[in-house]
Write a protein that holds these residues in place. Structure first.
Motif, short mmCIF file in Angstrom:
data_model
loop_
_atom_site.label_atom_id
_atom_site.label_comp_id
_atom_site.label_asym_id
_atom_site.label_seq_id
_atom_site.Cartn_x
_atom_site.Cartn_y
_atom_site.Cartn_z
N THR A 123 0.82 -1.21 0.00
CA THR A 123 0.00 0.00 0.00
C THR A 123 0.85 1.26 0.00
O THR A 123 0.39 2.31 -0.43
CB THR A 123 -0.93 0.07 1.24
N GLY A 124 2.08 1.16 0.50
CA GLY A 124 2.91 2.35 0.63
C GLY A 124 2.52 3.21 1.82
O GLY A 124 3.08 4.28 2.03
N PHE A 125 1.56 2.74 2.62
CA PHE A 125 1.10 3.48 3.80
C PHE A 125 1.87 3.00 5.02
O PHE A 125 2.29 1.84 5.08
CB PHE A 125 -0.39 3.22 4.08
N ASP A 126 2.02 3.89 6.00
CA ASP A 126 2.58 3.42 7.27
C ASP A 126 1.45 2.81 8.09
O ASP A 126 0.28 2.87 7.69
CB ASP A 126 3.30 4.55 8.02
N LEU A 127 1.80 2.17 9.20
CA LEU A 127 0.83 1.44 10.00
C LEU A 127 -0.34 2.33 10.44
O LEU A 127 -1.50 1.92 10.38
CB LEU A 127 1.50 0.81 11.23
N ALA A 128 -0.05 3.56 10.86
CA ALA A 128 -1.11 4.46 11.31
C ALA A 128 -2.08 4.78 10.17
O ALA A 128 -3.30 4.84 10.38
CB ALA A 128 -0.51 5.75 11.87
N LEU A 133 -7.31 4.16 7.61
CA LEU A 133 -8.11 3.80 6.45
C LEU A 133 -9.09 2.69 6.81
O LEU A 133 -10.28 2.74 6.44
CB LEU A 133 -7.22 3.38 5.28
N ARG A 134 -8.62 1.70 7.52
CA ARG A 134 -9.49 0.59 7.93
C ARG A 134 -10.65 1.11 8.78
O ARG A 134 -11.81 0.73 8.57
CB ARG A 134 -8.67 -0.44 8.71
N ALA A 135 -10.37 1.99 9.72
CA ALA A 135 -11.41 2.54 10.58
C ALA A 135 -12.42 3.35 9.75
O ALA A 135 -13.64 3.24 9.97
CB ALA A 135 -10.79 3.42 11.67
N ARG A 136 -11.94 4.12 8.80
CA ARG A 136 -12.84 4.91 7.95
C ARG A 136 -13.71 3.99 7.08
O ARG A 136 -14.90 4.24 6.90
CB ARG A 136 -12.05 5.87 7.07
N LEU A 137 -13.11 2.96 6.54
CA LEU A 137 -13.88 2.01 5.72
C LEU A 137 -14.92 1.27 6.55
O LEU A 137 -16.03 1.02 6.09
CB LEU A 137 -12.94 1.03 5.01
N ASP A 138 -14.57 0.92 7.79
CA ASP A 138 -15.54 0.28 8.69
C ASP A 138 -16.71 1.23 8.97
O ASP A 138 -17.87 0.80 8.98
CB ASP A 138 -14.87 -0.15 10.00
N ARG A 139 -16.41 2.51 9.19
CA ARG A 139 -17.47 3.51 9.41
C ARG A 139 -18.33 3.65 8.16
O ARG A 139 -19.56 3.76 8.24
CB ARG A 139 -16.88 4.86 9.81
N LEU A 140 -17.69 3.68 7.00
CA LEU A 140 -18.42 3.78 5.74
C LEU A 140 -19.35 2.58 5.56
O LEU A 140 -20.53 2.73 5.21
CB LEU A 140 -17.44 3.88 4.57
N THR A 141 -18.84 1.39 5.82
CA THR A 141 -19.65 0.17 5.69
C THR A 141 -20.84 0.22 6.63
O THR A 141 -21.97 -0.10 6.23
CB THR A 141 -18.78 -1.07 5.97
#
Length: 156
Positions: A123-128, A133-141
């Protein structure tokens, strides 16, 4: 400030397209990483749930994966043919089928342990950033799951 109507209809303005494109890109990376494990991405998800929870009724497995039995059954059949899972009818309720990983399925967990790290690196993203992103996607879902015809926002 509202976006002019013609701009709202541009493909590059659609969140659904961005999510779909990201999902397809993830699928390509997973396809490469899972090839050595002999798993498809949906089969990998099944194994993740079984590694986490152990033996489960098919219904509960489907709930975890957000899949219906019509989609899940062929996946389980292929995993069983590969000797990675066993399906058995419940002794207490003959209508219920339980699934558990076999010894080979459990052993595969060790080989799969690097997959999440390699995905995170891809992903090129750091852990944070990954966690955010995971938290935002969970909220979106959750918001989309709660959406119903009565709650449709009025067009602006």
């Amino acid at each position: 400030m509202t976006t002019p109507v013609p701009d709202r209809l541009r493909l590059d303005q659609q969140i659904c397209f961005s999510l779909n494109a990201a999902s397809r890109a993830f699928g390509g990376v997973y396809r490469v990483l899972l090839k050595d494990l002999g798993l498809t991405y949906p089969q990998y998800l099944v194994m993740l749930v079984l590694w986490e929870h152990g033996e489960l009724p098919v219904k509960k497995l489907g709930e975890h994966l957000r899949l219906d039995s019509g989609t899940l059954s062929p996946l389980l059949k292929r995993l069983e043919a590969a000797a990675l899972v066993v399906r058995e009818r419940s002794e207490r309720d003959e209508r219920s089928v339980r699934v558990r990983p076999t010894e080979a399925g459990t052993a595969l967990r060790e080989r799969a342990a690097e997959v999440p790290l390699r995905i995170a690196a891809a992903t090129g993203f750091d852990l944070a950033e990954v966690q955010d992103l995971r938290a935002r996607l969970d909220r979106l879902t959750a918001a989309l799951d709660a959406f119903g015809p009565a709650s449709a926002p009025a067009p602006s």
